[in-house]
Design a protein around this motif. Sequence first.
Motif, PDB file in Angstrom:
ATOM      1  N   GLU A 155       0.824  -1.225   0.000  1.00  0.00           N
ATOM      2  CA  GLU A 155       0.000   0.000   0.000  1.00  0.00           C
ATOM      3  C   GLU A 155       0.857   1.275   0.000  1.00  0.00           C
ATOM      4  O   GLU A 155       0.554   2.252   0.653  1.00  0.00           O
ATOM      5  CB  GLU A 155      -0.996  -0.024   1.170  1.00  0.00           C
ATOM      6  CG  GLU A 155      -1.948  -1.220   1.055  1.00  0.00           C
ATOM      7  CD  GLU A 155      -3.022  -1.236   2.128  1.00  0.00           C
ATOM      8  OE1 GLU A 155      -3.330  -0.175   2.674  1.00  0.00           O
ATOM      9  OE2 GLU A 155      -3.543  -2.329   2.393  1.00  0.00           O
ATOM     10  N   LYS A 156       1.959   1.233  -0.753  1.00  0.00           N
ATOM     11  CA  LYS A 156       2.816   2.433  -0.907  1.00  0.00           C
ATOM     12  C   LYS A 156       2.478   3.157  -2.205  1.00  0.00           C
ATOM     13  O   LYS A 156       2.843   4.303  -2.411  1.00  0.00           O
ATOM     14  CB  LYS A 156       4.283   2.016  -0.949  1.00  0.00           C
ATOM     15  CG  LYS A 156       4.842   1.631   0.399  1.00  0.00           C
ATOM     16  CD  LYS A 156       6.340   1.383   0.242  1.00  0.00           C
ATOM     17  CE  LYS A 156       6.961   0.982   1.548  1.00  0.00           C
ATOM     18  NZ  LYS A 156       8.282   0.361   1.342  1.00  0.00           N
ATOM     19  N   PHE A 157       1.856   2.441  -3.121  1.00  0.00           N
ATOM     20  CA  PHE A 157       1.434   3.029  -4.404  1.00  0.00           C
ATOM     21  C   PHE A 157      -0.058   2.817  -4.552  1.00  0.00           C
ATOM     22  O   PHE A 157      -0.538   1.710  -4.276  1.00  0.00           O
ATOM     23  CB  PHE A 157       2.175   2.376  -5.582  1.00  0.00           C
ATOM     24  CG  PHE A 157       1.711   2.916  -6.909  1.00  0.00           C
ATOM     25  CD1 PHE A 157       2.210   4.103  -7.411  1.00  0.00           C
ATOM     26  CD2 PHE A 157       0.705   2.257  -7.637  1.00  0.00           C
ATOM     27  CE1 PHE A 157       1.753   4.614  -8.620  1.00  0.00           C
ATOM     28  CE2 PHE A 157       0.240   2.773  -8.836  1.00  0.00           C
ATOM     29  CZ  PHE A 157       0.772   3.945  -9.323  1.00  0.00           C
ATOM     30  N   PRO A 158      -0.832   3.821  -4.960  1.00  0.00           N
ATOM     31  CA  PRO A 158      -0.404   5.169  -5.343  1.00  0.00           C
ATOM     32  C   PRO A 158      -0.197   6.072  -4.134  1.00  0.00           C
ATOM     33  O   PRO A 158      -0.942   5.997  -3.169  1.00  0.00           O
ATOM     34  CB  PRO A 158      -1.569   5.673  -6.208  1.00  0.00           C
ATOM     35  CG  PRO A 158      -2.765   4.913  -5.750  1.00  0.00           C
ATOM     36  CD  PRO A 158      -2.270   3.595  -5.240  1.00  0.00           C
ATOM     37  N   ALA A 159       0.806   6.953  -4.207  1.00  0.00           N
ATOM     38  CA  ALA A 159       1.077   7.960  -3.186  1.00  0.00           C
ATOM     39  C   ALA A 159       0.149   9.152  -3.431  1.00  0.00           C
ATOM     40  O   ALA A 159      -0.495   9.223  -4.487  1.00  0.00           O
ATOM     41  CB  ALA A 159       2.538   8.374  -3.289  1.00  0.00           C
ATOM     42  N   PRO A 160       0.070  10.096  -2.476  1.00  0.00           N
ATOM     43  CA  PRO A 160      -0.820  11.262  -2.671  1.00  0.00           C
ATOM     44  C   PRO A 160      -0.580  11.981  -3.995  1.00  0.00           C
ATOM     45  O   PRO A 160      -1.516  12.435  -4.644  1.00  0.00           O
ATOM     46  CB  PRO A 160      -0.466  12.160  -1.476  1.00  0.00           C
ATOM     47  CG  PRO A 160       0.048  11.216  -0.437  1.00  0.00           C
ATOM     48  CD  PRO A 160       0.735  10.102  -1.170  1.00  0.00           C
ATOM     49  N   GLU A 161       0.705  12.078  -4.416  1.00  0.00           N
ATOM     50  CA  GLU A 161       0.976  12.826  -5.672  1.00  0.00           C
ATOM     51  C   GLU A 161       0.448  12.108  -6.919  1.00  0.00           C
ATOM     52  O   GLU A 161       0.398  12.686  -8.008  1.00  0.00           O
ATOM     53  CB  GLU A 161       2.472  13.137  -5.805  1.00  0.00           C
ATOM     54  CG  GLU A 161       3.384  11.942  -5.981  1.00  0.00           C
ATOM     55  CD  GLU A 161       3.977  11.444  -4.655  1.00  0.00           C
ATOM     56  OE1 GLU A 161       3.315  11.588  -3.609  1.00  0.00           O
ATOM     57  OE2 GLU A 161       5.097  10.886  -4.691  1.00  0.00           O
ATOM     58  N   HIS A 162       0.031  10.860  -6.780  1.00  0.00           N
ATOM     59  CA  HIS A 162      -0.547  10.139  -7.937  1.00  0.00           C
ATOM     60  C   HIS A 162      -2.068  10.097  -7.846  1.00  0.00           C
ATOM     61  O   HIS A 162      -2.715   9.397  -8.622  1.00  0.00           O
ATOM     62  CB  HIS A 162      -0.017   8.696  -7.999  1.00  0.00           C
ATOM     63  CG  HIS A 162       1.465   8.604  -7.964  1.00  0.00           C
ATOM     64  ND1 HIS A 162       2.161   7.951  -6.977  1.00  0.00           N
ATOM     65  CD2 HIS A 162       2.413   9.123  -8.795  1.00  0.00           C
ATOM     66  CE1 HIS A 162       3.456   8.058  -7.191  1.00  0.00           C
ATOM     67  NE2 HIS A 162       3.630   8.767  -8.293  1.00  0.00           N
ATOM     68  N   SER A 163      -2.646  10.799  -6.817  1.00  0.00           N
ATOM     69  CA  SER A 163      -4.096  10.693  -6.576  1.00  0.00           C
ATOM     70  C   SER A 163      -4.780  12.031  -6.811  1.00  0.00           C
ATOM     71  O   SER A 163      -4.128  13.078  -6.798  1.00  0.00           O
ATOM     72  CB  SER A 163      -4.334  10.236  -5.136  1.00  0.00           C
ATOM     73  OG  SER A 163      -3.617   9.045  -4.881  1.00  0.00           O
ATOM     74  N   PHE A 164      -6.085  12.005  -7.016  1.00  0.00           N
ATOM     75  CA  PHE A 164      -6.885  13.223  -7.195  1.00  0.00           C
ATOM     76  C   PHE A 164      -7.677  13.481  -5.918  1.00  0.00           C
ATOM     77  O   PHE A 164      -8.015  12.552  -5.176  1.00  0.00           O
ATOM     78  CB  PHE A 164      -7.834  13.066  -8.390  1.00  0.00           C
ATOM     79  CG  PHE A 164      -7.091  12.825  -9.678  1.00  0.00           C
ATOM     80  CD1 PHE A 164      -6.549  13.886 -10.391  1.00  0.00           C
ATOM     81  CD2 PHE A 164      -6.890  11.528 -10.154  1.00  0.00           C
ATOM     82  CE1 PHE A 164      -5.839  13.662 -11.567  1.00  0.00           C
ATOM     83  CE2 PHE A 164      -6.179  11.296 -11.313  1.00  0.00           C
ATOM     84  CZ  PHE A 164      -5.648  12.375 -12.029  1.00  0.00           C
ATOM     85  N   THR A 165      -7.973  14.764  -5.648  1.00  0.00           N
ATOM     86  CA  THR A 165      -8.666  15.107  -4.397  1.00  0.00           C
ATOM     87  C   THR A 165     -10.010  15.777  -4.696  1.00  0.00           C
ATOM     88  O   THR A 165     -10.279  16.182  -5.839  1.00  0.00           O
ATOM     89  CB  THR A 165      -7.805  16.070  -3.558  1.00  0.00           C
ATOM     90  OG1 THR A 165      -7.494  17.207  -4.367  1.00  0.00           O
ATOM     91  CG2 THR A 165      -6.522  15.407  -3.091  1.00  0.00           C
TER      92      THR A 165
END
Length: 274
Positions: A252-262
């Motif tokens: 559970e290290k991928f996806p990190a916040p920078e690879h996700s949408f908010t």
Amino acid sequence: MNTVEIIALKNKRKITMLTAYDYPIASLVDKAGIDIILVGDSLANVVLGLESTTQVGMPEMLHHAKAVNRGVKNALLVGDMPYSAYQLNPDESLANAQRFIVEAGCQAVKLEWFDNCLQVTEQIIQAGIPVMGHIGLTPQTADKIGGFKCQGKDAQAAKRLIDQAKELEKKGCFAIVLECLPDKIAELITKEIKIPTIGIGSGIHCDGQVLVINDLLGLFERYTPKFVKKYANLSGVILEAVENFKNEVLQEKFPAPEHSFTIKEEELKKIHGC
Ligand code: KIV
């Protein structure tokens, strides 16, 4: 590059040639300044996982040639005629050669030597399509020439290859691939003809050199011929990247916040509220 420019390189500088089978690799090979890109029927072995090059036909070759063409800006693009397109059906050779030019955007075709080679080569050249010859170890007919081994090892066999090269030059070929010949025989042929020789497993004296791109990149592990030099180990690089992805997903290290949408908090609240 065109075939006239390729011929003019003989005795000026060495000619570089590689295979490609898809858009991304063709784009890189072209960007690197390789002179000739061949959509080889080695597609069968190194891309499609088949045993023999005789197992690919026109549909597969055209499909890949079209993709390669989209990535080529400068190199001469050559389509490799598959076995069934000319050796099995000599009457269809010209029509199939034309398909490489018209449908896939190739500038020339390559034919391996076979019994009817000169007649078929002549027919294609007379119709205005440049032809690259291929003598020595001809994988499509390997069973007829004693298997995948060096050709022209005795004087008689070497003389036959020299004659074949001269005949192909006479018919109007713009270049000839010499596959797995003793270096001295390749040198002799290179000196005897005015068109360029492109060697694979045929020593340093040829006018140019060709390799299968998957071999050069270390991306084909089933077997490695003696003449191959691996300039990279992409199999290792790919395996490591894929294992890293697998482990990061499991951990559970991928996806990190920078690879996700908010989404804004207030919008989220509205959903929770309803
Ligand atoms: O199909 C191929 O890749 C070839 C090269 C080895 C010349 O014919």
